[in-house]
Scaffold this active site. Structure first.
Site, PDB file in Angstrom:
ATOM      1  N   ASN A  40      -0.521   6.189   3.675  1.00  0.00           N
ATOM      2  CA  ASN A  40       0.398   7.185   3.113  1.00  0.00           C
ATOM      3  C   ASN A  40      -0.358   8.424   2.641  1.00  0.00           C
ATOM      4  OD1 ASN A  40       2.318   5.110   3.390  1.00  0.00           O
ATOM      5  ND2 ASN A  40       1.883   4.348   1.335  1.00  0.00           N
ATOM      6  N   SER A  97       3.529   0.299   4.511  1.00  0.00           N
ATOM      7  CA  SER A  97       3.493  -1.155   4.435  1.00  0.00           C
ATOM      8  C   SER A  97       4.884  -1.749   4.483  1.00  0.00           C
ATOM      9  CB  SER A  97       2.786  -1.629   3.171  1.00  0.00           C
ATOM     10  OG  SER A  97       3.499  -1.222   2.041  1.00  0.00           O
TER      11      SER A  97
END
Length: 549
Positions: free
Chosen positions: A324, A385
């Site tokens: 991210n 995730s």
């Protein structure tokens, strides 16, 4: 030599009004009407966005470009992941050349003054402990040994955070967007298909995972009880295999599949590459068909890359989160050549601005999903995730629908069916029904047409026998003899001399003789007594189907 890493989780959610690392190019954000559409689509299956969504102009939502902030329907924030490697000061990762014996390894480690903490013999990888003040001298000693293939510091990687909120099927826009309901008409998954969640462990008390778990292992505490003390692994496991139609919480992508919890990250969501490598190898050796790695970092080690390669070589699909960081900096193990890296997209099929991206990322999936939490609850789970278990669950569905398919076939099906997301990932956002269709085995070819020939004749006191020779293809031969006059006749099937012994049937009309024959010449003989008899002999040959190559 590549750097060595420790692993951390990578996830959370995005708040439209206050996203992390937002670009100043606010004018490039989606229109307010599209924001509202995305929010409404969480609750109702709406399709109110006119036309196709615009592609990001910065190649995937990086920190420098436009088309930045995409609304997260869950209204949470994603924690950014770093693009700078971090290292464990008290551990080293070492791999050895082939044919090095364990006594030789022990001697080399003793010479370097290090302590063995983790061994993965299948890929010749070892994690060793060392006092931080002696790390440089220990590395020098290890690198001087000709038996050592590589030695370096352990890289730290991050797990992808869980953000609590509320969740149930109406909020599972990501599964609707990827077409899961249609894919479930083909298969809901098989309990024989095991997905290893290599993560923080899994909560066995989570109601939505009741009956889903198979035995796993805790590499952090070295026990057979891989309990989740952080929550991340439980969320990942729920997205993959939460039980469907059970009145509890959410529907898992592969609700009929099994989850193998493998704990490699501690209560802070942190772990070493070598431990993760050990967890991957252990999962593969204990029957996992898919490995989910919702973790990673910007550095890697030979041990981690070798573990991914080991898994694929053994027939296991490896799926990993891209991170991210809002950047195209490679993130491992997602960037490992044989892993399937996964980025995150929105309900509008646009990149989340916090998602990592680039040609090293193969696929994307919805990045904010409801998921189970510790203690039996449910919450919103955002980040790559959260996207990764959607792809891992779909790979498990594919394996359930076609157990003979290996990692290359499953990966090719995922890629072939993907919906393009321009400038973001290599192939696109996954599509579930298209993946199963692409993987479906080709239907068997229709059987070749049967060949039928009919002979008519008469037996008399002077001609009590008639014979017919015929070339036939390999396949099934059926001879039928119908007659009037005599009470009984005999029908003989006489193969070519090298093909077998003659076969006879006798009795009243009709007589039938059936055999599977090799290609060649056969002779059929009709025999009777002195009674005048009229007969019809029909010979049907059904050629053997040829396999399509």
């Amino acid at each position: 030599m590549a750097p060595v890493s420790r692993a951390l989780t990578i996830g959370a959610a995005v708040l439209v009004a206050a996203a992390p690392m937002a670009s100043p190019a606010a004018a490039a954000r989606p229109a307010a009407s599209e924001d509202l559409c995305d929010l409404l689509d969480l609750v109702l299956p709406l399709d109110c966005r006119p036309g196709a969504p615009a592609a990001p102009t910065n190649g995937g939502g990086g920190a420098s470009g436009s088309a930045q902030e995409e609304p997260s329907p869950e209204g949470d924030r994603v924690r950014q992941t770093s693009t700078t490697g971090r290292y464990d000061p008290g551990r080293l990762a070492v791999t050895f050349e082939r044919r090095v014996t364990r006594p030789e390894i022990d001697a080399i480690l003793a010479q370097a003054g290090v302590t063995l903490e983790q061994a993965v013999p299948a890929i010749r990888a070892y994690m060793v402990g060392v006092a931080p003040s002696r790390r440089d001298s220990a590395l020098a000693s290890l690198r001087d040994a000709p038996e050592v293939a590589s030695a370096g510091p352990e890289v730290l990687v991050d797990a992808l955070d869980v953000v609590p909120n509320d969740a149930d099927w109406p909020q599972q826009w990501g599964l609707r967007l990827t077409g899961m309901p249609l894919a479930w008409t083909v298969t809901g998954g098989s309990s024989k298909t095991i997905v290893a969640v290599v993560d923080t462990g899994v909560d066995p008390g989570q109601p939505d995972l009741r009956g889903a778990l198979v035995p796993g292992y805790d590499f952090v505490h070295r026990t057979t009880s891989p309990l989740d003390d952080e929550g991340h692994g439980t969320g990942v496991a729920g997205i993959i295999a939460a039980r469907t139609n059970n009145g509890e919480g959410i529907a898992g992508v592969c609700g009929g599949c099994s989850i193998m919890p493998v704990k490699v990250l501690d209560e802070h969501g942190v772990g070493d590459d070598s431990v993760i490598a050990a967890g991957i190898v252990w999962a593969v050796d204990h029957g996992a068909k898919v490995v989910n790695l919702s973790l990673g970092g910007p550095g890697t080690t030979p041990a981690l890359d070798d573990a991914v390669a080991y898994a694929v070589r053994k027939g296991t699909v490896v799926v990993a989160g891209a991170g991210n960081s809002s950047s195209n900096v490679p993130f491992y193990p997602a960037a490992s050549p044989q892993a399937i890296g996964v980025a995150a997209t929105t309900a509008a099929d646009r990149p989340y601005s916090w998602s990592s991206y680039g040609p090293w990322v193969k696929l994307a999936a919805p990045g904010c999903n409801p998921a189970p939490t510790l203690g039996g609850g449910y919450g919103s789970f955002c980040g790559t995730s959260s996207a990764t278990p959607i792809v891992a669950g779909l790979a498990a569905l594919a394996s359930s629908s076609n157990p003979a398919a290996g990692p290359p076939q499953i990966e090719q099906a995922l890629e072939k069916a993907a919906v393009p997301v321009a400038g973001f990932v290599q192939y696109g956002r996954v599509d579930a029904p298209g993946t199963l269709t692409a993987l479906a085995p080709a239907p068997p070819p229709p059987p070749p047409p049967a060949e039928i020939v009919t002979y008519r004749g008469t037996l008399t006191p002077r001609a009590r026998e008639q014979s017919y020779s015929r070339m036939i293809p390999a396949g099934r031969l059926t001879a039928t003899l119908s007659f009037t006059g005599a009470r009984t006749l005999s029908l003989w099937l006489i193969p070519a001399a090298s093909s077998g012994t003659p076969v006879r049937v006798s009795g009243p009309s009709p007589l039938q003789l059936e055999r599977v024959m090799p290609a060649g010449t056969v002779r059929l003989t009709v025999r009777g007594d002195a009674t005048p008899t009229a007969y019809t002999l029909t010979i049907k040959t059904q050629p053997r189907a040829t396999a399509v190559k």
